[in-house]
Design a protein around this motif. Structure first.
Motif, PDB file in Angstrom:
ATOM      1  N   TYR A 125       0.859  -1.192   0.000  1.00  0.00           N
ATOM      2  CA  TYR A 125       0.000   0.000   0.000  1.00  0.00           C
ATOM      3  C   TYR A 125       0.890   1.236   0.000  1.00  0.00           C
ATOM      4  O   TYR A 125       2.088   1.168   0.312  1.00  0.00           O
ATOM      5  N   ASP A 126       0.251   2.381  -0.282  1.00  0.00           N
ATOM      6  CA  ASP A 126       0.953   3.657  -0.175  1.00  0.00           C
ATOM      7  C   ASP A 126       0.170   4.468   0.864  1.00  0.00           C
ATOM      8  O   ASP A 126      -0.596   5.369   0.518  1.00  0.00           O
ATOM      9  N   PRO A 127       0.343   4.153   2.146  1.00  0.00           N
ATOM     10  CA  PRO A 127      -0.566   4.682   3.168  1.00  0.00           C
ATOM     11  C   PRO A 127      -0.373   6.169   3.440  1.00  0.00           C
ATOM     12  O   PRO A 127       0.749   6.665   3.471  1.00  0.00           O
ATOM     13  N   VAL A 128      -1.496   6.866   3.634  1.00  0.00           N
ATOM     14  CA  VAL A 128      -1.445   8.286   3.998  1.00  0.00           C
ATOM     15  C   VAL A 128      -2.050   8.424   5.389  1.00  0.00           C
ATOM     16  O   VAL A 128      -3.212   8.081   5.615  1.00  0.00           O
ATOM     17  N   LEU A 129      -1.233   8.910   6.314  1.00  0.00           N
ATOM     18  CA  LEU A 129      -1.641   8.986   7.723  1.00  0.00           C
ATOM     19  C   LEU A 129      -2.107  10.393   8.068  1.00  0.00           C
ATOM     20  O   LEU A 129      -1.433  11.378   7.778  1.00  0.00           O
ATOM     21  N   THR A 130      -3.267  10.476   8.738  1.00  0.00           N
ATOM     22  CA  THR A 130      -3.724  11.752   9.298  1.00  0.00           C
ATOM     23  C   THR A 130      -3.922  11.544  10.794  1.00  0.00           C
ATOM     24  O   THR A 130      -4.704  10.677  11.202  1.00  0.00           O
ATOM     25  N   LEU A 131      -3.194  12.305  11.593  1.00  0.00           N
ATOM     26  CA  LEU A 131      -3.352  12.211  13.039  1.00  0.00           C
ATOM     27  C   LEU A 131      -4.514  13.102  13.474  1.00  0.00           C
ATOM     28  O   LEU A 131      -4.696  14.193  12.932  1.00  0.00           O
ATOM     29  N   LEU A 132      -5.301  12.639  14.428  1.00  0.00           N
ATOM     30  CA  LEU A 132      -6.435  13.393  14.980  1.00  0.00           C
ATOM     31  C   LEU A 132      -7.245  14.055  13.871  1.00  0.00           C
ATOM     32  O   LEU A 132      -7.328  15.296  13.798  1.00  0.00           O
ATOM     33  N   PRO A 133      -7.853  13.281  12.971  1.00  0.00           N
ATOM     34  CA  PRO A 133      -8.512  13.883  11.805  1.00  0.00           C
ATOM     35  C   PRO A 133      -9.680  14.795  12.150  1.00  0.00           C
ATOM     36  O   PRO A 133      -9.968  15.720  11.385  1.00  0.00           O
ATOM     37  N   ASP A 134     -10.345  14.564  13.282  1.00  0.00           N
ATOM     38  CA  ASP A 134     -11.493  15.412  13.613  1.00  0.00           C
ATOM     39  C   ASP A 134     -11.565  15.579  15.132  1.00  0.00           C
ATOM     40  O   ASP A 134     -12.452  15.043  15.792  1.00  0.00           O
ATOM     41  N   PRO A 135     -10.615  16.346  15.707  1.00  0.00           N
ATOM     42  CA  PRO A 135     -10.482  16.372  17.174  1.00  0.00           C
ATOM     43  C   PRO A 135     -11.696  16.942  17.895  1.00  0.00           C
ATOM     44  O   PRO A 135     -11.904  16.629  19.061  1.00  0.00           O
ATOM     45  N   VAL A 136     -12.510  17.739  17.218  1.00  0.00           N
ATOM     46  CA  VAL A 136     -13.673  18.325  17.907  1.00  0.00           C
ATOM     47  C   VAL A 136     -14.840  17.345  17.898  1.00  0.00           C
ATOM     48  O   VAL A 136     -15.392  16.992  18.943  1.00  0.00           O
ATOM     49  N   ALA A 137     -15.206  16.864  16.713  1.00  0.00           N
ATOM     50  CA  ALA A 137     -16.373  15.974  16.628  1.00  0.00           C
ATOM     51  C   ALA A 137     -16.058  14.570  17.152  1.00  0.00           C
ATOM     52  O   ALA A 137     -16.918  13.905  17.731  1.00  0.00           O
ATOM     53  N   GLN A 144      -6.224   8.242  11.167  1.00  0.00           N
ATOM     54  CA  GLN A 144      -6.869   7.636  10.003  1.00  0.00           C
ATOM     55  C   GLN A 144      -5.783   7.329   8.984  1.00  0.00           C
ATOM     56  O   GLN A 144      -4.925   8.175   8.716  1.00  0.00           O
ATOM     57  N   VAL A 145      -5.823   6.111   8.474  1.00  0.00           N
ATOM     58  CA  VAL A 145      -4.837   5.734   7.458  1.00  0.00           C
ATOM     59  C   VAL A 145      -5.591   5.409   6.178  1.00  0.00           C
ATOM     60  O   VAL A 145      -6.368   4.441   6.129  1.00  0.00           O
ATOM     61  N   ASP A 146      -5.392   6.247   5.152  1.00  0.00           N
ATOM     62  CA  ASP A 146      -5.997   5.977   3.849  1.00  0.00           C
ATOM     63  C   ASP A 146      -5.000   5.143   3.061  1.00  0.00           C
ATOM     64  O   ASP A 146      -3.832   5.510   2.921  1.00  0.00           O
ATOM     65  N   LEU A 147      -5.510   4.008   2.560  1.00  0.00           N
ATOM     66  CA  LEU A 147      -4.587   2.989   2.054  1.00  0.00           C
ATOM     67  C   LEU A 147      -4.373   3.033   0.548  1.00  0.00           C
ATOM     68  O   LEU A 147      -3.335   2.576   0.057  1.00  0.00           O
ATOM     69  N   GLY A 148      -5.350   3.543  -0.188  1.00  0.00           N
ATOM     70  CA  GLY A 148      -5.251   3.391  -1.643  1.00  0.00           C
ATOM     71  C   GLY A 148      -5.374   1.923  -2.007  1.00  0.00           C
ATOM     72  O   GLY A 148      -5.889   1.114  -1.225  1.00  0.00           O
ATOM     73  N   SER A 149      -4.867   1.558  -3.169  1.00  0.00           N
ATOM     74  CA  SER A 149      -4.976   0.152  -3.591  1.00  0.00           C
ATOM     75  C   SER A 149      -3.690  -0.582  -3.238  1.00  0.00           C
ATOM     76  O   SER A 149      -2.618  -0.001  -3.318  1.00  0.00           O
ATOM     77  N   PRO A 150      -3.820  -1.856  -2.907  1.00  0.00           N
ATOM     78  CA  PRO A 150      -2.584  -2.596  -2.591  1.00  0.00           C
ATOM     79  C   PRO A 150      -1.768  -2.854  -3.843  1.00  0.00           C
ATOM     80  O   PRO A 150      -2.319  -3.064  -4.918  1.00  0.00           O
ATOM     81  N   GLY A 151      -0.456  -2.802  -3.709  1.00  0.00           N
ATOM     82  CA  GLY A 151       0.414  -3.175  -4.823  1.00  0.00           C
ATOM     83  C   GLY A 151       1.065  -4.508  -4.490  1.00  0.00           C
ATOM     84  O   GLY A 151       0.549  -5.276  -3.676  1.00  0.00           O
ATOM     85  N   ALA A 152       2.225  -4.751  -5.088  1.00  0.00           N
ATOM     86  CA  ALA A 152       2.944  -5.990  -4.768  1.00  0.00           C
ATOM     87  C   ALA A 152       3.610  -5.830  -3.403  1.00  0.00           C
ATOM     88  O   ALA A 152       4.033  -4.734  -3.035  1.00  0.00           O
ATOM     89  N   ALA A 153       3.666  -6.927  -2.639  1.00  0.00           N
ATOM     90  CA  ALA A 153       4.334  -6.883  -1.339  1.00  0.00           C
ATOM     91  C   ALA A 153       5.799  -6.506  -1.536  1.00  0.00           C
ATOM     92  O   ALA A 153       6.424  -6.917  -2.511  1.00  0.00           O
ATOM     93  N   VAL A 154       6.332  -5.707  -0.644  1.00  0.00           N
ATOM     94  CA  VAL A 154       7.747  -5.314  -0.743  1.00  0.00           C
ATOM     95  C   VAL A 154       8.462  -5.643   0.570  1.00  0.00           C
ATOM     96  O   VAL A 154       7.829  -5.785   1.605  1.00  0.00           O
ATOM     97  N   ALA A 155       9.767  -5.732   0.488  1.00  0.00           N
ATOM     98  CA  ALA A 155      10.551  -6.021   1.692  1.00  0.00           C
ATOM     99  C   ALA A 155      10.747  -4.736   2.474  1.00  0.00           C
ATOM    100  O   ALA A 155      11.807  -4.123   2.438  1.00  0.00           O
TER     101      ALA A 155
END
Ligand SMILES: Cc1cc2nc3c(=O)[nH]c(=O)nc-3n(C[C@H](O)[C@H](O)[C@H](O)COP(=O)(O)O)c2cc1C
Length: 397
Positions: A125-137, A144-155
């Protein structure tokens, strides 16, 4: 017929009579301290990750649950969608008097985030991390980790170490310093300007001050009824206890070697006063006495939750890097725990001042401490609540 004391064994000074061994043997059979101590359901999550039981995003949760957490409290819940994972704090698992400002809870959540990110990269995956995405609500939604589509496993670096990383509470080799390339690799784990890492030899002035202040803080924690009783409440003393709770610290992870672990499990439970005294003994005689090196993780904003999450990620990364290099590590956070307690009750900041002196740079506040070294023994895995126990179906609260 008397049993030898658990504390005596935990402190390492044991003289056994034949009768006592016999008594312990019978009780050990009764309490399940024979056989493989890590074959139960409480250890299944380690085997699940090793044998790729989970696929897709659930596989990443399977890695996250193997992360470190304070007292092995595992204060996390995961919300899983096909392309996204959300991590929530489970405040019902907070440590109360041991962690009044939830500093350690957030560090532990940061550890889970790091494992999740390492596993995501390893699974392509090419994960995109957002810390505390909605601290008020949603204040308990910590990442939150947005993953996108999985690719080939890598070392991916550190991927293989996820399952081999365990806290080591046994003796280290005190006269075997870490080679320079190892300390350089650990220093290179710092990847942002919000976190800071310092390491110093146990034999330095700073190391001696660290030891004195850590032992003093442990004694103060043990003298504090709320802190001692909380720690004792997370201490699992039999197989049944471990299998039931799947969390907490336990005799199997106390750093004792195989035979002694079985023997201690067979003995009568430690009450909280005995538990406290054995903690002081182990801190002084094993943890501090055998460490060649201590370290501190610091931050500029110690009360900022997202900063603490980053500092937790750094601890997990350091421990994974150490694992790759065959180096043992153990957190030693008594100074920070006591400093937080002083602040909670507006007491004179005696421990906080000692900690600031050991930290040595007023620009950084230490939020985590540890020891590192080589050890002749291997640490045991600790129990875990597996994926199904900590994952919420999408759409559920
Ligand atoms: C924020 C934090 C604080 C910790 N403090 C201590 C500590 O002071 N002493 C200790 O022996 N272990 C400490 N630990 C280690 C945990 O007890 C350990 O991660 C947990 O029991 C799970 O075991 P594992 O790391 O072997 O998987 C700490 C871990 C975290 C994340």
């Amino acid at each position: 017929m008397g049993y030898p004391s658990r504390r005596g064994v935990l402190a390492g000074g044991l003289l056994l009579t034949t009768a006592a061994v016999g008594a312990a043997g019978y009780r050990g059979w009764e309490r399940g301290s024979f056989g493989d101590l890590t074959d139960g359901t409480a250890f299944q999550p380690w085997r699940d990750w090793r044998s790729n039981v989970y696929q897709g995003p659930l596989a990443l949760v399977a890695a996250a649950v193997l992360a470190a957490s304070p007292h092995n409290s595992q204060p996390w819940r995961f919300r899983v969608e096909p392309n996204r994972i959300q991590l929530k704090a489970d405040l019902s698992r907070a440590l109360g008097p041991m962690d009044p400002f939830r500093r350690e809870l957030h560090l532990g959540l940061g550890c889970a985030i790091e494992n999740l990110m390492v596993a995501a990269r390893g699974r392509g995956y090419d994960p995109v991390l957002t810390l505390l995405p909605d601290p008020v609500a949603e204040p308990n939604l910590v990442a939150q980790v947005d993953l996108g589509s999985p690719g080939a496993a890598v070392a991916a670096p550190h991927l293989a170490a996820i399952v081999d990383r365990h806290t080591h509470r046994g003796a280290f080799e005190p006269r075997r310093p870490l080679p320079q390339e190892v300390t350089a690799a650990l220093a290179a784990c710092v990847d942002d300007d919000r976190t800071w890492l310092e390491m110093f030899p146990a034999g330095s002035d700073r190391g001696r001050d660290f030891v004195a202040a850590t032992i003093a803080a442990t004694e103060q924690i043990v003298a504090d009824n709320g802190m001692r009783q909380t720690s004792h409440a997370w201490f699992r003393q039999s197989r049944a206890d471990i299998d039931e709770h799947r969390d907490g610290i336990s005799i199997t992870t106390s750093g004792l070697s195989g035979f002694k672990v079985r023997l201690v499990m067979a003995l009568p439970d430690l009450d909280d006063a005995q538990f406290g005294r054995s903690w002081i003994d182990a801190t002084r005689d094993v943890h501090c006495a055998t460490a060649p090196l201590f370290g501190l993780i610091g931050v500029r904003m110690p009360r900022d939750r997202s900063t603490l999450l980053s500092a937790g990620r750094l601890w997990q990364r350091l421990h994974l890097e150490a694992t790759v290099r065959g180096v043992a590590m153990q957190p030693l956070n008594q100074m920070m725990e006591m400093a937080d307690r002083e602040r909670q009750f507006n007491r004179p900041p005696e421990t906080a001042e000692k900690l600031a002196a050991v930290t040595g740079d007023p620009g950084w506040a230490a939020v985590f401490a540890f020891r590192a070294g080589f050890a002749a023994t291997k640490p045991h895995p600790s129990p875990r609540r597996g994926v199904t126990l900590v994952t919420e179906a999408v759409g559920a609260g």
